[in-house]
Enzyme design. Structure first.
Site, PDB file in Angstrom:
ATOM      1  N   ASN A 129       0.828  -1.202   0.000  1.00  0.00           N
ATOM      2  CA  ASN A 129       0.000   0.000   0.000  1.00  0.00           C
ATOM      3  C   ASN A 129       0.862   1.251   0.000  1.00  0.00           C
ATOM      4  O   ASN A 129       1.932   1.282   0.606  1.00  0.00           O
ATOM      5  CB  ASN A 129      -0.932   0.007   1.208  1.00  0.00           C
ATOM      6  CG  ASN A 129      -1.982  -1.079   1.109  1.00  0.00           C
ATOM      7  OD1 ASN A 129      -2.142  -1.682   0.048  1.00  0.00           O
ATOM      8  ND2 ASN A 129      -2.674  -1.346   2.195  1.00  0.00           N
TER       9      ASN A 129
ATOM     10  N   HIS B 272       6.165  -0.429  -2.425  1.00  0.00           N
ATOM     11  CA  HIS B 272       5.694   0.252  -3.646  1.00  0.00           C
ATOM     12  C   HIS B 272       5.684   1.770  -3.512  1.00  0.00           C
ATOM     13  O   HIS B 272       5.015   2.449  -4.280  1.00  0.00           O
ATOM     14  CB  HIS B 272       4.287  -0.240  -4.020  1.00  0.00           C
ATOM     15  CG  HIS B 272       4.281  -1.643  -4.550  1.00  0.00           C
ATOM     16  ND1 HIS B 272       3.130  -2.386  -4.736  1.00  0.00           N
ATOM     17  CD2 HIS B 272       5.296  -2.458  -4.941  1.00  0.00           C
ATOM     18  CE1 HIS B 272       3.438  -3.585  -5.207  1.00  0.00           C
ATOM     19  NE2 HIS B 272       4.742  -3.658  -5.336  1.00  0.00           N
TER      20      HIS B 272
ATOM     21  N   CYS C 259      11.261  21.626  -6.184  1.00  0.00           N
ATOM     22  CA  CYS C 259      11.813  20.707  -5.181  1.00  0.00           C
ATOM     23  C   CYS C 259      12.406  21.543  -4.046  1.00  0.00           C
ATOM     24  O   CYS C 259      13.195  22.455  -4.305  1.00  0.00           O
ATOM     25  CB  CYS C 259      12.888  19.835  -5.831  1.00  0.00           C
ATOM     26  SG  CYS C 259      13.900  18.932  -4.636  1.00  0.00           S
TER      27      CYS C 259
ATOM     28  N   SER D 170      -4.566  -9.540  -3.613  1.00  0.00           N
ATOM     29  CA  SER D 170      -5.120 -10.482  -4.585  1.00  0.00           C
ATOM     30  C   SER D 170      -4.069 -11.439  -5.136  1.00  0.00           C
ATOM     31  O   SER D 170      -4.391 -12.374  -5.851  1.00  0.00           O
ATOM     32  CB  SER D 170      -5.759  -9.715  -5.746  1.00  0.00           C
ATOM     33  OG  SER D 170      -4.788  -8.917  -6.382  1.00  0.00           O
TER      34      SER D 170
ATOM     35  N   LEU E 127     -10.662 -11.461   1.967  1.00  0.00           N
ATOM     36  CA  LEU E 127     -12.122 -11.511   1.802  1.00  0.00           C
ATOM     37  C   LEU E 127     -12.535 -12.721   0.964  1.00  0.00           C
ATOM     38  O   LEU E 127     -13.559 -13.343   1.205  1.00  0.00           O
ATOM     39  CB  LEU E 127     -12.569 -10.219   1.116  1.00  0.00           C
ATOM     40  CG  LEU E 127     -14.027  -9.811   1.237  1.00  0.00           C
ATOM     41  CD1 LEU E 127     -14.444  -9.703   2.695  1.00  0.00           C
ATOM     42  CD2 LEU E 127     -14.245  -8.468   0.530  1.00  0.00           C
TER      43      LEU E 127
HETATM   44  P1  NAD Z   1      -5.984  -5.801  -5.010  1.00  0.00           P
HETATM   45  O1  NAD Z   1      -7.077  -4.781  -5.144  1.00  0.00           O
HETATM   46  O2  NAD Z   1      -5.467  -6.453  -6.237  1.00  0.00           O
HETATM   47  O3  NAD Z   1      -6.521  -6.917  -4.033  1.00  0.00           O
HETATM   48  C1  NAD Z   1      -7.223  -6.574  -2.879  1.00  0.00           C
HETATM   49  C2  NAD Z   1      -7.593  -7.854  -2.174  1.00  0.00           C
HETATM   50  O4  NAD Z   1      -8.151  -7.478  -0.930  1.00  0.00           O
HETATM   51  C3  NAD Z   1      -8.616  -8.715  -2.920  1.00  0.00           C
HETATM   52  O5  NAD Z   1      -8.157 -10.061  -2.948  1.00  0.00           O
HETATM   53  C4  NAD Z   1      -9.875  -8.590  -2.072  1.00  0.00           C
HETATM   54  O6  NAD Z   1     -10.636  -9.781  -2.046  1.00  0.00           O
HETATM   55  C5  NAD Z   1      -9.312  -8.266  -0.719  1.00  0.00           C
HETATM   56  N1  NAD Z   1     -10.208  -7.446   0.105  1.00  0.00           N
HETATM   57  C6  NAD Z   1     -11.064  -6.477  -0.278  1.00  0.00           C
HETATM   58  N2  NAD Z   1     -11.685  -5.950   0.782  1.00  0.00           N
HETATM   59  C7  NAD Z   1     -11.207  -6.615   1.874  1.00  0.00           C
HETATM   60  C8  NAD Z   1     -11.467  -6.546   3.266  1.00  0.00           C
HETATM   61  N3  NAD Z   1     -12.353  -5.678   3.773  1.00  0.00           N
HETATM   62  N4  NAD Z   1     -10.797  -7.379   4.094  1.00  0.00           N
HETATM   63  C9  NAD Z   1      -9.898  -8.270   3.603  1.00  0.00           C
HETATM   64  N5  NAD Z   1      -9.617  -8.382   2.298  1.00  0.00           N
HETATM   65  C10 NAD Z   1     -10.251  -7.564   1.439  1.00  0.00           C
HETATM   66  O7  NAD Z   1      -4.799  -5.117  -4.192  1.00  0.00           O
HETATM   67  P2  NAD Z   1      -3.284  -5.535  -4.019  1.00  0.00           P
HETATM   68  O8  NAD Z   1      -3.140  -7.006  -4.048  1.00  0.00           O
HETATM   69  O9  NAD Z   1      -2.749  -4.764  -2.860  1.00  0.00           O
HETATM   70  O10 NAD Z   1      -2.668  -4.969  -5.372  1.00  0.00           O
HETATM   71  C11 NAD Z   1      -1.452  -4.519  -5.366  1.00  0.00           C
HETATM   72  C12 NAD Z   1      -1.376  -3.036  -5.782  1.00  0.00           C
HETATM   73  O11 NAD Z   1      -2.461  -2.202  -5.397  1.00  0.00           O
HETATM   74  C13 NAD Z   1      -0.215  -2.428  -5.092  1.00  0.00           C
HETATM   75  O12 NAD Z   1       0.694  -2.017  -6.050  1.00  0.00           O
HETATM   76  C14 NAD Z   1      -0.724  -1.204  -4.339  1.00  0.00           C
HETATM   77  O13 NAD Z   1       0.212  -0.164  -4.414  1.00  0.00           O
HETATM   78  C15 NAD Z   1      -1.979  -0.877  -5.050  1.00  0.00           C
HETATM   79  N6  NAD Z   1      -3.008  -0.194  -4.271  1.00  0.00           N
HETATM   80  C16 NAD Z   1      -2.773   0.374  -3.041  1.00  0.00           C
HETATM   81  C17 NAD Z   1      -3.808   0.984  -2.322  1.00  0.00           C
HETATM   82  C18 NAD Z   1      -3.505   1.620  -0.981  1.00  0.00           C
HETATM   83  O14 NAD Z   1      -2.424   2.111  -0.767  1.00  0.00           O
HETATM   84  N7  NAD Z   1      -4.456   1.575  -0.037  1.00  0.00           N
HETATM   85  C19 NAD Z   1      -5.092   1.000  -2.851  1.00  0.00           C
HETATM   86  C20 NAD Z   1      -5.308   0.406  -4.132  1.00  0.00           C
HETATM   87  C21 NAD Z   1      -4.251  -0.187  -4.821  1.00  0.00           C
END
Ligand code: NAD
Length: 241
Positions: free
Chosen positions: A96, A113, A140, A181, A206
C-alpha cells in the site's frame, strides 16, 4: 490445522489494498476498484508519465487527498499492537502507498511500492514528505527545480528494499498475507519463498486470492475481523482490549 504460537519467533506480514478497504480507500482490482476507472497503462507506468504527465499528476493528487481524509481501521491498529509487543523479529511489508499503518503506530514497516505522501525529485534524487498537489509543478525544496514526481513504484519499476524483504522471508517462521489479490509480483511470490524456507503460510482475505492454494491455511472474512483475531492468537486476549 494451524500454527502453534509458541513455536513462532520471526514473522513477516504482507499487506495489500484489502486492509485499507474498510477505511474507504479503493482497492485495486475489485469491482468498482480504481483500475476500472483508469487503465493501468494510462496512469501507473513511466511511459504514461512521459506521455501525459498532467493526467498522472491529477490521478495521484486526488488519491493523495483521499488517503489524508481516511483513518486507520481495527486491522491497522491490531498490526501496530503486534509491532509494539512482539518480542521476536517482525517485518510488515506493505504494497500500500497509503500511510495508515504508520498512523496506527506501526514502525517495523517497509513500503515496497513507495508512498503517496512522498515526492521524489528527478533532478537531485531527494525525497520530501509531501501532502499537497504536484500537478502545478512546485519546486523541489532541495534543489529548486520543478522535477518532482510521485514517489510511487510504477509498473516496470523495481520495488524498494527487496534485499531486506528477502532476508526476512528466509528467516520467517510465519508468513501472513492480508488483503492482497496475489496478482502483482514480486509480492505475489513471497508465499513460495517463505514456505520454501520453512515458514507456516497463512492468508487472511475476503476471498481466496489467485495464489490461495500456495498457503498452508486460508481464513476468509473482513480484515477488521480477521486481523485482530490473529493478533490476539499471538499476543493473548488482553492486548487489544
Ligand atoms: P488488489 O485490489 O489487487 O486486491 C485486494 C484484495 O483485498 C482482494 O483479494 C480482495 O478480495 C481483498 N479485500 C477487499 N476488501 C477486503 C477486506 N475488507 N478485508 C480483507 N480483504 C479484502 O490489491 P493488491 O493485491 O494490494 O494490489 C497490489 C497493488 O495495489 C499495489 O501495487 C498497491 O500499491 C496498489 N493499491 C494500493 C492501495 C492503498 O495504498 N491503499 C489501494 C489500491 C491499490
Amino acid at each position: 490445522m494451524s500454527f502453534n504460537p509458541d513455536t513462532i519467533r520471526n514473522i513477516v506480514v504482507l499487506t495489500g489494498a484489502g486492509i485499507s478497504a474498510e477505511s474507504g480507500i479503493g482497492t485495486f482490482r475489485d469491482k468498482g476498484g480504481l483500475w476500472e476507472k483508469h487503465r493501468i497503462e494510462d496512469v501507473a507506468t513511466p511511459e504514461a508519465f512521459a506521455k501525459d504527465p498532467d493526467l498522472v499528476f491529477r490521478f495521484y493528487d486526488q488519491r493523495r487527498a483521499n488517503i489524508q481524509a481516511a483513518q486507520p481501521n481495527p486491522a491497522h491498529w491490531a498490526l501496530a499492537a503486534l509491532d509494539a509487543h512482539w518480542p521476536g523479529m517482525l517485518t510488515i511489508v506493505t504494497q500500500n502507498v497509503d500511510d495508515l499503518h504508520e498512523r496506527a503506530g506501526a514502525r517495523r514497516l517497509i513500503h515496497m511500492h513507495g508512498e503517496h505522501l512522498s515526492a521524489w525529485c528527478r533532478a537531485c534524487d531527494a525525497r520530501t514528505r509531501w501532502h499537497d498537489p504536484l500537478a502545478h509543478r512546485p519546486p523541489c525544496p532541495s534543489c529548486g527545480q520543478s522535477a518532482l514526481r510521485p514517489d510511487i513504484v510504477w509498473f516496470g519499476e523495481i520495488p524498494y528494499r527487496m534485499d531486506e524483504i528477502d532476508l526476512a522471508l528466509v528467516d520467517a517462521d510465519l508468513f501472513v498475507s492480508i488483503g492482497t489479490s496475489g496478482a502483482v509480483y514480486p509480492a505475489a511470490g513471497y508465499v513460495q519463498t517463505a514456505r520454501h524456507y520453512g515458514a507456516w503460510t497463512l492468508e487472511l482475505n475476503l476471498e481466496p486470492s489467485q495464489g490461495s492454494i500456495l498457503f498452508h491455511e486460508t481464513r476468509l472474512g473482513k480484515a477488521t475481523d480477521l486481523v485482530p483475531d490473529f493478533v490476539r492468537e499471538l499476543l493473548g486476549e488482553e492486548v487489544l482490549d
